[in-house]
Enzyme design. Sequence first.
Site, PDB file in Angstrom:
ATOM      1  N   ARG A  96       0.838  -1.165   0.000  1.00  0.00           N
ATOM      2  CA  ARG A  96      -0.085   0.151  -0.040  1.00  0.00           C
ATOM      3  C   ARG A  96       0.794   1.169   0.006  1.00  0.00           C
ATOM      4  NH1 ARG A  96      -5.203   2.047   2.014  1.00  0.00           N
ATOM      5  NH2 ARG A  96      -5.154   4.256   1.412  1.00  0.00           N
ATOM      6  N   ARG A 105      -5.032   1.240  -5.287  1.00  0.00           N
ATOM      7  CA  ARG A 105      -4.298   0.649  -4.055  1.00  0.00           C
ATOM      8  C   ARG A 105      -4.469  -0.784  -4.291  1.00  0.00           C
ATOM      9  NH1 ARG A 105      -8.087   3.738  -0.174  1.00  0.00           N
ATOM     10  NH2 ARG A 105      -7.666   5.335  -1.887  1.00  0.00           N
ATOM     11  N   ASP A 108      -6.746  -1.832   0.929  1.00  0.00           N
ATOM     12  CA  ASP A 108      -7.160  -0.823   1.898  1.00  0.00           C
ATOM     13  C   ASP A 108      -8.231  -1.413   2.835  1.00  0.00           C
ATOM     14  OD1 ASP A 108      -7.942   1.795   2.757  1.00  0.00           O
ATOM     15  OD2 ASP A 108      -9.716   1.753   1.546  1.00  0.00           O
ATOM     16  N   ASP A 110     -10.358  -0.500   6.374  1.00  0.00           N
ATOM     17  CA  ASP A 110     -10.823   0.606   6.962  1.00  0.00           C
ATOM     18  C   ASP A 110     -11.683   0.017   8.178  1.00  0.00           C
ATOM     19  OD1 ASP A 110     -10.080   2.683   5.533  1.00  0.00           O
ATOM     20  OD2 ASP A 110     -11.767   2.351   4.110  1.00  0.00           O
TER      21      ASP A 110
END
Length: 176
Positions: A96, A105, A108, A110
């Site tokens: 990343r 990317r 990711d 989250d």
Amino acid sequence: MIRQQRLRVELPVMLALGSNLGDRETTLRDAVHAINAIDGVTVDAASSIVQTPALKLSGIDHSAPSYLNAVVSARSALEPHALLAELQRIEAENGRVRDERWGDRTLDIDIISFAHLQVDDELLTIPHPRAAERAFVLVPLLQLDPHANLAGVGAAAEFLSAIENDATEFEAAPLW
């Protein structure tokens, strides 16, 4: 001799994963295993993979590689910022690069929700501030929990019905 055990409180977390560069499916699978390997984190379930067009600051970019997305349900004994640091380590180990906001990317991850906690500081916002606006989060989230609520925001199903759903199933074996 009496041996004392320390109890460890684990709180439920929902994590959103996405990848649009490299071997996207393998990256997501490896990420789920890496999350489960974090000391203090246990993965309980993973959604199926959904595919969506790339979303950039300027809007949907059909010229960029599509994203594969999934949501993971887990339990964490780590506090939110410590979990974030571990997730960012996994992202970095998967190549990343943070050159462009909302750029392409390799991975990711989250934090969508962390129990019913609400956090808002310079490093972290929980629940994720745009989760309720993203079909690529809501569709897999609702697969895992049809009654999912985002703390302080509301029912995930209501948000999904109000937005354009650009997520499509991706033919893949289960992530977990």
